[in-house]
Design a protein around this motif. Structure first.
Motif, PDB file in Angstrom:
ATOM      1  N   ASP A  45       0.963  -1.117  -0.268  1.00 54.67           N
ATOM      2  CA  ASP A  45       0.044   0.046   0.119  1.00 54.67           C
ATOM      3  C   ASP A  45       0.641   1.195  -0.108  1.00 54.67           C
ATOM      4  O   ASP A  45       2.201   1.103   0.067  1.00 54.67           O
ATOM      5  CB  ASP A  45      -0.901  -0.052   1.101  1.00 54.67           C
ATOM      6  CG  ASP A  45      -0.415   0.197   2.550  1.00 54.67           C
ATOM      7  OD1 ASP A  45       0.858   0.619   2.731  1.00 54.67           O
ATOM      8  OD2 ASP A  45      -1.141  -0.147   3.538  1.00 54.67           O
ATOM      9  N   PRO A  46       0.227   2.415  -0.026  1.00 57.84           N
ATOM     10  CA  PRO A  46       1.163   3.690  -0.161  1.00 57.84           C
ATOM     11  C   PRO A  46       2.111   3.761   1.066  1.00 57.84           C
ATOM     12  O   PRO A  46       2.902   4.368   1.048  1.00 57.84           O
ATOM     13  CB  PRO A  46       0.152   4.746  -0.249  1.00 57.84           C
ATOM     14  CG  PRO A  46      -1.290   4.186  -1.096  1.00 57.84           C
ATOM     15  CD  PRO A  46      -1.067   2.889  -0.227  1.00 57.84           C
ATOM     16  N   LEU A  47       1.774   3.207   1.964  1.00 59.90           N
ATOM     17  CA  LEU A  47       2.669   3.457   3.386  1.00 59.90           C
ATOM     18  C   LEU A  47       3.486   2.412   3.604  1.00 59.90           C
ATOM     19  O   LEU A  47       4.108   2.192   4.595  1.00 59.90           O
ATOM     20  CB  LEU A  47       1.857   3.268   4.725  1.00 59.90           C
ATOM     21  CG  LEU A  47       0.722   4.420   4.994  1.00 59.90           C
ATOM     22  CD1 LEU A  47      -0.484   4.106   5.917  1.00 59.90           C
ATOM     23  CD2 LEU A  47       1.468   5.819   4.856  1.00 59.90           C
ATOM     24  N   GLY A  48       3.631   1.376   2.444  1.00 57.31           N
ATOM     25  CA  GLY A  48       4.909   0.290   2.543  1.00 57.31           C
ATOM     26  C   GLY A  48       4.653  -1.037   3.126  1.00 57.31           C
ATOM     27  O   GLY A  48       5.388  -1.855   3.347  1.00 57.31           O
ATOM     28  N   LYS A  49       3.262  -0.885   3.336  1.00 57.68           N
ATOM     29  CA  LYS A  49       2.658  -2.112   4.123  1.00 57.68           C
ATOM     30  C   LYS A  49       2.306  -3.256   3.278  1.00 57.68           C
ATOM     31  O   LYS A  49       1.521  -2.915   2.125  1.00 57.68           O
ATOM     32  CB  LYS A  49       1.303  -1.766   4.971  1.00 57.68           C
ATOM     33  CG  LYS A  49       0.792  -3.133   5.952  1.00 57.68           C
ATOM     34  CD  LYS A  49      -0.300  -2.702   6.423  1.00 57.68           C
ATOM     35  CE  LYS A  49      -1.092  -3.993   7.117  1.00 57.68           C
ATOM     36  NZ  LYS A  49      -2.486  -3.596   7.389  1.00 57.68           N
ATOM     37  N   PRO A  50       2.753  -4.633   3.338  1.00 60.02           N
ATOM     38  CA  PRO A  50       2.420  -5.426   2.371  1.00 60.02           C
ATOM     39  C   PRO A  50       0.872  -5.974   2.423  1.00 60.02           C
ATOM     40  O   PRO A  50       0.677  -5.914   3.717  1.00 60.02           O
ATOM     41  CB  PRO A  50       3.325  -6.702   2.744  1.00 60.02           C
ATOM     42  CG  PRO A  50       4.008  -6.680   3.991  1.00 60.02           C
ATOM     43  CD  PRO A  50       3.882  -5.112   4.233  1.00 60.02           C
ATOM     44  N   VAL A  51       0.199  -5.853   1.420  1.00 54.64           N
ATOM     45  CA  VAL A  51      -1.384  -6.014   1.580  1.00 54.64           C
ATOM     46  C   VAL A  51      -1.704  -7.355   0.734  1.00 54.64           C
ATOM     47  O   VAL A  51      -2.864  -7.819   0.952  1.00 54.64           O
ATOM     48  CB  VAL A  51      -2.046  -4.910   1.117  1.00 54.64           C
ATOM     49  CG1 VAL A  51      -1.873  -3.714   1.940  1.00 54.64           C
ATOM     50  CG2 VAL A  51      -1.910  -4.544  -0.169  1.00 54.64           C
ATOM     51  N   TRP A  52      -0.814  -8.023   0.158  1.00 56.92           N
ATOM     52  CA  TRP A  52      -1.128  -9.126  -0.802  1.00 56.92           C
ATOM     53  C   TRP A  52       0.307  -9.787  -1.291  1.00 56.92           C
ATOM     54  O   TRP A  52       1.206  -8.990  -1.499  1.00 56.92           O
ATOM     55  CB  TRP A  52      -2.023  -8.791  -2.011  1.00 56.92           C
ATOM     56  CG  TRP A  52      -2.346  -9.962  -2.997  1.00 56.92           C
ATOM     57  CD1 TRP A  52      -3.325 -10.585  -2.866  1.00 56.92           C
ATOM     58  CD2 TRP A  52      -1.648 -10.196  -3.923  1.00 56.92           C
ATOM     59  NE1 TRP A  52      -3.285 -11.649  -3.658  1.00 56.92           N
ATOM     60  CE2 TRP A  52      -2.217 -11.416  -4.752  1.00 56.92           C
ATOM     61  CE3 TRP A  52      -0.556  -9.845  -4.599  1.00 56.92           C
ATOM     62  CZ2 TRP A  52      -1.869 -12.012  -5.792  1.00 56.92           C
ATOM     63  CZ3 TRP A  52       0.039 -10.637  -5.810  1.00 56.92           C
ATOM     64  CH2 TRP A  52      -0.660 -11.633  -6.374  1.00 56.92           C
ATOM     65  N   ARG A  68      -9.979  -8.489  -4.734  1.00 61.81           N
ATOM     66  CA  ARG A  68     -10.327  -7.979  -3.007  1.00 61.81           C
ATOM     67  C   ARG A  68      -9.605  -6.958  -2.462  1.00 61.81           C
ATOM     68  O   ARG A  68      -9.876  -6.865  -1.385  1.00 61.81           O
ATOM     69  CB  ARG A  68     -10.050  -9.361  -2.491  1.00 61.81           C
ATOM     70  CG  ARG A  68     -11.181 -10.265  -2.883  1.00 61.81           C
ATOM     71  CD  ARG A  68     -10.886 -11.608  -2.302  1.00 61.81           C
ATOM     72  NE  ARG A  68      -9.572 -12.010  -2.458  1.00 61.81           N
ATOM     73  CZ  ARG A  68      -9.315 -13.446  -3.056  1.00 61.81           C
ATOM     74  NH1 ARG A  68     -10.003 -14.065  -3.562  1.00 61.81           N
ATOM     75  NH2 ARG A  68      -8.135 -13.890  -3.103  1.00 61.81           N
ATOM     76  N   LEU A  69      -8.693  -6.150  -3.120  1.00 62.57           N
ATOM     77  CA  LEU A  69      -7.880  -5.168  -2.479  1.00 62.57           C
ATOM     78  C   LEU A  69      -8.869  -3.781  -2.915  1.00 62.57           C
ATOM     79  O   LEU A  69      -9.428  -3.451  -3.356  1.00 62.57           O
ATOM     80  CB  LEU A  69      -6.556  -5.006  -3.197  1.00 62.57           C
ATOM     81  CG  LEU A  69      -5.685  -6.262  -2.982  1.00 62.57           C
ATOM     82  CD1 LEU A  69      -4.339  -6.211  -4.109  1.00 62.57           C
ATOM     83  CD2 LEU A  69      -5.286  -6.595  -1.734  1.00 62.57           C
ATOM     84  N   HIS A  70      -8.265  -2.921  -1.630  1.00 59.99           N
ATOM     85  CA  HIS A  70      -8.754  -1.773  -1.697  1.00 59.99           C
ATOM     86  C   HIS A  70      -8.483  -0.836  -2.631  1.00 59.99           C
ATOM     87  O   HIS A  70      -7.312  -1.057  -3.220  1.00 59.99           O
ATOM     88  CB  HIS A  70      -8.368  -1.130  -0.388  1.00 59.99           C
ATOM     89  CG  HIS A  70      -9.122  -1.667   0.883  1.00 59.99           C
ATOM     90  ND1 HIS A  70     -10.174  -1.622   1.074  1.00 59.99           N
ATOM     91  CD2 HIS A  70      -8.413  -2.251   1.787  1.00 59.99           C
ATOM     92  CE1 HIS A  70     -10.484  -2.101   2.065  1.00 59.99           C
ATOM     93  NE2 HIS A  70      -9.626  -2.811   2.783  1.00 59.99           N
TER      94      HIS A  70
END
Length: 93
Positions: A45-52, A68-70
């Motif tokens: 995500d834009p904050l560098g957190k892995p989301v997938w 299924r992602l935002h």
């Protein structure tokens, strides 16, 4: 990978990777010029957190389902035995 400012990423990898459609509503095609093999795909995500994250069998055309992602801007990092490939992806609502 070298990052120059906030907008430019330069890479020195021997193979090409492109993707489309971008923006996407979920299904995205990876177009790969390198050898067929396994890779690890991670979306941040834009904050560098892995989301997938997923193991991927690379072929000249590989499909990823990101439905299924935002919505919003994400960074796709494809890690292969030849290096890392980075592309920005926009997921539409």
């Amino acid at each position: 990978i070298e990052v120059h400012g906030a907008a430019t990423i330069s890479q020195s990898n021997p193979y090409a990777m492109s993707l489309g459609p971008n923006p996407t509503s979920g299904i995205i095609q990876l177009y790969w010029s390198g050898p067929i093999g396994l890779a690890r795909a991670t979306l941040f995500d834009p904050l560098g957190k892995p989301v997938w994250e997923s193991g991927v069998s690379l072929r000249p055309n590989t499909t990823l389902d990101l439905g299924r992602l935002h919505a919003g801007s994400h960074l796709l990092v494809l890690s292969t035995s030849q290096g890392r490939y980075v592309r920005q992806i926009f997921i539409s609502p």
